[in-house]
Design a protein around this motif. Structure first.
Motif, PDB file in Angstrom:
ATOM      1  N   GLY A  37      51.994  27.388  17.397  1.00  0.00           N
ATOM      2  CA  GLY A  37      53.037  28.123  16.467  1.00  0.00           C
ATOM      3  C   GLY A  37      51.946  29.593  16.010  1.00  0.00           C
ATOM      4  O   GLY A  37      53.048  29.820  14.783  1.00  0.00           O
ATOM      5  N   PHE A  38      51.645  29.890  16.689  1.00  0.00           N
ATOM      6  CA  PHE A  38      51.436  31.060  15.810  1.00  0.00           C
ATOM      7  C   PHE A  38      53.279  32.304  15.585  1.00  0.00           C
ATOM      8  O   PHE A  38      53.547  32.120  16.869  1.00  0.00           O
ATOM      9  N   PRO A  39      53.176  32.555  14.551  1.00  0.00           N
ATOM     10  CA  PRO A  39      54.528  32.794  14.275  1.00  0.00           C
ATOM     11  C   PRO A  39      54.975  35.039  14.616  1.00  0.00           C
ATOM     12  O   PRO A  39      56.131  35.052  14.468  1.00  0.00           O
ATOM     13  N   PHE A  40      53.563  35.556  15.154  1.00  0.00           N
ATOM     14  CA  PHE A  40      54.110  36.808  15.446  1.00  0.00           C
ATOM     15  C   PHE A  40      53.960  37.262  16.896  1.00  0.00           C
ATOM     16  O   PHE A  40      53.053  35.663  17.494  1.00  0.00           O
ATOM     17  N   HIS A  41      53.852  38.403  17.704  1.00  0.00           N
ATOM     18  CA  HIS A  41      53.664  38.510  18.561  1.00  0.00           C
ATOM     19  C   HIS A  41      51.864  39.045  18.821  1.00  0.00           C
ATOM     20  O   HIS A  41      51.401  39.522  20.160  1.00  0.00           O
ATOM     21  N   ILE A  42      51.445  39.884  18.041  1.00  0.00           N
ATOM     22  CA  ILE A  42      50.675  40.369  17.861  1.00  0.00           C
ATOM     23  C   ILE A  42      49.323  40.023  16.612  1.00  0.00           C
ATOM     24  O   ILE A  42      49.910  39.120  15.506  1.00  0.00           O
ATOM     25  N   ILE A  43      48.202  40.498  16.774  1.00  0.00           N
ATOM     26  CA  ILE A  43      47.822  40.083  15.853  1.00  0.00           C
ATOM     27  C   ILE A  43      47.030  41.414  15.081  1.00  0.00           C
ATOM     28  O   ILE A  43      46.464  42.202  15.892  1.00  0.00           O
ATOM     29  N   THR A  44      47.498  41.359  14.250  1.00  0.00           N
ATOM     30  CA  THR A  44      46.634  42.841  12.744  1.00  0.00           C
ATOM     31  C   THR A  44      45.831  42.816  11.521  1.00  0.00           C
ATOM     32  O   THR A  44      46.271  42.082  10.994  1.00  0.00           O
ATOM     33  N   SER A  45      44.791  42.838  11.778  1.00  0.00           N
ATOM     34  CA  SER A  45      43.176  42.276  10.823  1.00  0.00           C
ATOM     35  C   SER A  45      42.837  43.048   9.975  1.00  0.00           C
ATOM     36  O   SER A  45      42.398  44.130  10.585  1.00  0.00           O
ATOM     37  N   VAL A  46      42.792  43.546   9.076  1.00  0.00           N
ATOM     38  CA  VAL A  46      43.091  44.482   8.048  1.00  0.00           C
ATOM     39  C   VAL A  46      41.276  44.444   6.877  1.00  0.00           C
ATOM     40  O   VAL A  46      41.895  43.247   6.511  1.00  0.00           O
ATOM     41  N   ASN A  47      40.216  45.111   7.591  1.00  0.00           N
ATOM     42  CA  ASN A  47      39.678  44.667   6.747  1.00  0.00           C
ATOM     43  C   ASN A  47      38.746  43.634   6.150  1.00  0.00           C
ATOM     44  O   ASN A  47      37.694  43.782   7.948  1.00  0.00           O
ATOM     45  N   ASP A  48      38.660  42.746   5.649  1.00  0.00           N
ATOM     46  CA  ASP A  48      37.733  41.601   5.633  1.00  0.00           C
ATOM     47  C   ASP A  48      38.928  40.668   6.338  1.00  0.00           C
ATOM     48  O   ASP A  48      37.651  39.968   6.333  1.00  0.00           O
ATOM     49  N   SER A 108      35.462  43.597   8.969  1.00  0.00           N
ATOM     50  CA  SER A 108      35.069  42.775   9.744  1.00  0.00           C
ATOM     51  C   SER A 108      35.291  43.651  10.953  1.00  0.00           C
ATOM     52  O   SER A 108      36.652  44.351  10.970  1.00  0.00           O
ATOM     53  N   VAL A 109      34.599  43.635  12.143  1.00  0.00           N
ATOM     54  CA  VAL A 109      35.326  44.425  13.371  1.00  0.00           C
ATOM     55  C   VAL A 109      35.289  44.220  14.215  1.00  0.00           C
ATOM     56  O   VAL A 109      34.221  43.070  14.966  1.00  0.00           O
ATOM     57  N   HIS A 110      36.372  43.925  15.175  1.00  0.00           N
ATOM     58  CA  HIS A 110      36.639  43.807  17.085  1.00  0.00           C
ATOM     59  C   HIS A 110      36.432  44.475  17.614  1.00  0.00           C
ATOM     60  O   HIS A 110      37.802  44.819  17.355  1.00  0.00           O
ATOM     61  N   PHE A 111      36.065  44.078  18.602  1.00  0.00           N
ATOM     62  CA  PHE A 111      36.428  44.470  20.131  1.00  0.00           C
ATOM     63  C   PHE A 111      36.632  43.960  21.047  1.00  0.00           C
ATOM     64  O   PHE A 111      35.752  42.418  21.344  1.00  0.00           O
ATOM     65  N   GLU A 112      36.984  44.155  21.923  1.00  0.00           N
ATOM     66  CA  GLU A 112      37.087  43.337  23.102  1.00  0.00           C
ATOM     67  C   GLU A 112      37.778  43.285  24.558  1.00  0.00           C
ATOM     68  O   GLU A 112      38.523  44.195  24.588  1.00  0.00           O
ATOM     69  N   HIS A 113      37.441  43.086  26.033  1.00  0.00           N
ATOM     70  CA  HIS A 113      37.524  43.547  26.567  1.00  0.00           C
ATOM     71  C   HIS A 113      37.948  42.661  27.885  1.00  0.00           C
ATOM     72  O   HIS A 113      37.231  41.518  27.116  1.00  0.00           O
ATOM     73  N   ASP A 114      38.505  42.617  28.325  1.00  0.00           N
ATOM     74  CA  ASP A 114      38.931  41.811  30.045  1.00  0.00           C
ATOM     75  C   ASP A 114      37.330  41.679  31.331  1.00  0.00           C
ATOM     76  O   ASP A 114      37.739  43.426  31.072  1.00  0.00           O
ATOM     77  N   VAL A 115      36.763  41.186  31.113  1.00  0.00           N
ATOM     78  CA  VAL A 115      34.871  41.740  31.984  1.00  0.00           C
ATOM     79  C   VAL A 115      35.810  40.555  33.360  1.00  0.00           C
ATOM     80  O   VAL A 115      35.369  39.055  32.928  1.00  0.00           O
ATOM     81  N   CYS A 116      35.843  41.038  34.590  1.00  0.00           N
ATOM     82  CA  CYS A 116      35.214  39.997  35.284  1.00  0.00           C
ATOM     83  C   CYS A 116      33.756  39.945  36.620  1.00  0.00           C
ATOM     84  O   CYS A 116      33.137  41.330  36.576  1.00  0.00           O
ATOM     85  N   ILE A 117      33.238  39.268  36.568  1.00  0.00           N
ATOM     86  CA  ILE A 117      31.693  38.982  36.580  1.00  0.00           C
ATOM     87  C   ILE A 117      32.110  39.426  38.572  1.00  0.00           C
ATOM     88  O   ILE A 117      32.136  39.049  38.938  1.00  0.00           O
TER      89      ILE A 117
END
Length: 266
Positions: free
Chosen positions: A62-73, A228-237
């Protein structure tokens, strides 16, 4: 159930992951004071569709948008809105794509204009911790080794490592087993085997680790109002060294070319 990928499936997943990277690079080109996150959502969606994929997040539970935008807190799951970005904001942009039946899913935090040295250090430390976690994502290590590396690096700076949200397996479903916490003990947890694909994503607060769910039912904010800060990578073992399926290079190149963005922490 843990789903290990074939080499062919890993190659398909890398296509999806790199499209996310390219989408984030497009976002890096347009970020500036005065732009709305709703406009960023529109541009990112058009880019994903133009490249033969669909956004993973749209209508996901049910998420109503195409991307996530998280600002500041906002830690994660922020809604794009008509509010304009301002000088001094930090924004985490999280993008997912589905192409060839597989998901790509990663995130990057951008700095708009001038911020305090404390905020610069939070961004720098969180990003560093992602790569320290990835160093542990090899055959023979355990899930706890990834989390321990991320947790240790951030807690040495006095930051709060979010417990309520974690990384995850990735594949034909956006969220697969196992969970990948950003905290843990060395030598604990699932033994890592070749061709397990993980989304490793430290979510780190300048203040305490505690968070709360906003009234919209999606947005997660820091309990104390700290950034708050968020970084993410897709990683294959893999044996010896993890294969990073996503790529920050085009994002960082676009970021450095945009005079509205602050890259002084590099």
């Amino acid at each position: 159930m843990i789903l290990y990928k074939t080499n062919e499936e890993v190659e398909l997943m890398q296509i999806s992951a790199l499209l996310v990277s390219d989408t984030l690079a497009e976002v890096a080109k347009i970020l500036k004071p005065g732009i709305t996150t709703l406009e960023i959502d529109r541009i990112a969606n058009e880019f994903i569709l133009d490249n033969g994929a669909v956004p993973s997040f749209y209508n996901y539970n049910g998420f109503p948008f195409h991307i996530i935008t998280s600002v500041n807190d906002v830690v994660v799951h922020g809604f794009p809105t008509k509010d304009e970005l301002k000088d001094g904001d930090i924004i985490s942009v999280d993008v997912g794509t589905i192409k060839n039946g597989f998901h790509g899913d990663h995130a990057y935090t951008f700095i708009i204009g001038e911020v305090s040295p404390a905020v610069l250090n939070l961004v720098k430390t969180t990003k560093e911790s992602l790569f320290l976690g990835i160093k542990e994502a090899v055959v023979g290590k355990r899930i706890g080794d990834i989390g321990a590396a991320i947790q240790s690096h951030n807690e040495k700076q006095g930051y709060g490592v979010v417990r309520d949200l974690v990384g995850h397996g990735l594949g034909k479903d956006m969220h697969e087993d196992p969970q990948v916490p950003n905290y843990g003990r060395k030598g604990n947890g699932l033994l890592l085997r070749e061709n397990l694909v993980l989304a490793i994503e430290p979510m780190i607060n300048m203040g305490k680790k505690d968070v709360f769910l906003d009234e919209d039912g999606w947005t997660i904010r820091t309990a104390d109002g700290s950034p708050s800060v968020h970084f993410e990578h897709d990683v294959c073992i893999k044996k010896g060294e993890a294969l990073i399926l996503s790529n920050y290079a085009p994002i960082e190149a676009a970021e450095k070319q945009n005079s509205n963005l602050n890259t002084s922490y590099y």
